[in-house]
Design a protein around this motif. Sequence first.
Motif, mmCIF file in Angstrom:
data_model
loop_
_atom_site.group_PDB
_atom_site.id
_atom_site.type_symbol
_atom_site.label_atom_id
_atom_site.label_comp_id
_atom_site.label_asym_id
_atom_site.label_seq_id
_atom_site.Cartn_x
_atom_site.Cartn_y
_atom_site.Cartn_z
ATOM 1 N N SER A 1 -0.484 -4.487 2.002
ATOM 2 C CA SER A 1 -0.476 -3.423 3.233
ATOM 3 C C SER A 1 0.030 -3.626 4.322
ATOM 4 O O SER A 1 0.632 -2.974 5.172
ATOM 5 C CB SER A 1 -1.804 -2.806 3.353
ATOM 6 N N ASN B 1 -12.195 6.188 2.523
ATOM 7 C CA ASN B 1 -10.837 6.165 2.892
ATOM 8 C C ASN B 1 -10.639 6.338 4.308
ATOM 9 O O ASN B 1 -11.580 6.682 5.136
ATOM 10 C CB ASN B 1 -10.169 7.556 2.389
ATOM 11 N N ALA B 2 -9.644 5.591 4.890
ATOM 12 C CA ALA B 2 -9.296 5.587 6.141
ATOM 13 C C ALA B 2 -7.718 5.691 6.358
ATOM 14 O O ALA B 2 -6.925 5.004 5.445
ATOM 15 C CB ALA B 2 -9.636 4.380 7.107
ATOM 16 N N SER B 3 -7.294 6.584 7.228
ATOM 17 C CA SER B 3 -5.793 6.746 7.291
ATOM 18 C C SER B 3 -5.356 7.013 8.843
ATOM 19 O O SER B 3 -6.377 7.235 9.558
ATOM 20 C CB SER B 3 -5.203 7.946 6.451
ATOM 21 N N ALA C 1 -6.657 1.663 10.772
ATOM 22 C CA ALA C 1 -6.835 2.213 9.588
ATOM 23 C C ALA C 1 -6.900 1.230 8.491
ATOM 24 O O ALA C 1 -7.676 1.087 7.552
ATOM 25 C CB ALA C 1 -5.854 3.195 9.328
ATOM 26 N N ASN C 2 -6.103 0.246 8.666
ATOM 27 C CA ASN C 2 -5.738 -0.873 7.409
ATOM 28 C C ASN C 2 -7.076 -1.735 7.493
ATOM 29 O O ASN C 2 -7.686 -2.084 6.351
ATOM 30 C CB ASN C 2 -4.585 -1.591 7.770
ATOM 31 N N ASN D 1 -9.832 0.218 5.709
ATOM 32 C CA ASN D 1 -9.823 0.384 4.534
ATOM 33 C C ASN D 1 -9.986 -0.781 3.564
ATOM 34 O O ASN D 1 -10.728 -0.821 2.736
ATOM 35 C CB ASN D 1 -8.115 1.045 4.044
#
Length: 584
Positions: free
Chosen positions: A68, A202-204, A288-289, A292
Amino acid sequence: MILAALIVALFASIFAGTKWSDASTTPGLALDLEGGTQIILTPIASEGQVTDETIQQAINVIRQRVDSSGVTEAEITSQGKNIVVGLPGTPSDETLDLVRKSAQMRFRPVLTYGAPTPVASETQAEEPTAPTAPVTPTSPSDLAQITPEIQAQFDALDCTDPKNLTGGTGDDADAPLVTCADDGTVKYILGPVEIEGTEISNASSGLGTTAQGVSTGQWVVNIEFNAEGTKAFRDTTTRLVALPAPQNAFAMVLDGLVISAPTANVAIQDGKAEISGNFTRESAALLANQLNFGSLPLTFEVQSEQQISATLGSEQLEKGLIAGAIGLLLVVIYSLFQYRALGLVTVASLGIAAVLTLGVILLLSWTIGYRLSLPGVAGIIVAIGITADSFIVYFERIRDELRDGRTLNSAVEKGWDRARRTILASDAVNFLAAVVLYFLAVGGVRGFAFTLGLTTLIDLIVVFMFTHPVMQLLARTKFFANGHPASGLDPRRLGASARYAGRGRVARPGAEGTQDAPVSDASSDEPFGSPTREKVGASVGTATAGEGTRQTIAERRAAARRAAESGSTTTDSSTEGDKNEENL
């Protein structure tokens, strides 16, 4: 023209990137060809927790983190109970941190915070911030947890010292934690863990929107919890919104350091939260990464970190390129031998495919950090045969049409209609195989699958936008349209035969190439042997001397009349043959 514009735009972008960005005119190389950084991680857990299953799960999470971050062709393997991470080239500090900071992600309530520098001892005595007698905490946010020992530890902590920013400190889930922000700007006293990172589904990151769906123009991070995490987060935020600052904030702790400490403004009932603040696009994506992929089944410490040389090196890359050059040369020789001048179209098409492949790899190396490995080089070499196969299918379809007596223009179009379906079906199978292999495999095999799928798509572009248009142009030239023996499209060498074309016409290879000619008139006095005459009907008897075909009945009668007028006589066998033919 479209293909030429595409190639120009591709390389113009890369050239501009070399001037104003970090693009390069050479592709990035993977660990096996360039070397890089090797990190060995050792698990910190009781013996029963360190199993092959948990080690494999940790490898999967670390691989997700590295992928990622934009790094490709990383090698992540296990050696006993250790995890060995190999990152090609010179990875950024952010990428290295994603590997080093391999502890669990945890959510803790904020009890207090302060400046990152240490506090003088006399100040500690004048301004105590914690009870002097033990008191049983009533909640994770209760300030009674700040004992004199915790306060002394907080006052002495210096977050400007890099040694205190490496993470990996003790992180007891049931006890308060004194720690720093990961950037060293703030220090905190945090309450016990309330939510584990494993409960994040989830995270974004993205631009925030209002309730009416209008963009706010500010970057935010969105978190969504699973069922268990939703309940815990609802209870936590319900308590926090009723507390004064800074107790109304909760800290996200990764590897013992606070990566973010947002304030709870409302109680979150559905487990879906939005974190806003002074985010940039990059900082929002990084958070976010981390959310996640921040949760690992084990805690690790860095046993060693060192630079390593290429495992294969330039010598192996050179051998791979030589193998590719030999394969390409053999394809060129075969094409020229089999198709003569037409083989030059194969050579030109392969050249265009090579240019496009190089351009796309350079673009991917620049934009997403793609690195070419030796398995990737193997995928490109295999693609030479796949690409050449498409041309062979097309050319053979054209030859089949010429054998049926069509003109070259007609053969090119008819052959393309038939070859196109075959080419699409073949490339679809190759691309599907590459996609399946990419998602099911790991490591170097994925590099092979990636270049195989990429070159398959490029093959379609070249065939549709270069090879077919070039054949349409060549069909209009005399050299190819007239079936020159060196063109590779000579109907006579291909064994073309006459065919009925309808309306009293037949198509056959003529002196000037394949042509459609009318059925000859039996009463015509045109001399036999004219290249425009067609022989239709049953032929009986032997051909006239010097002629390469049998005569029709009408032609034999005309020949007999001319012979009588010139004083010549026919043989008895010829006369008898004519009589026999008249009786047919």
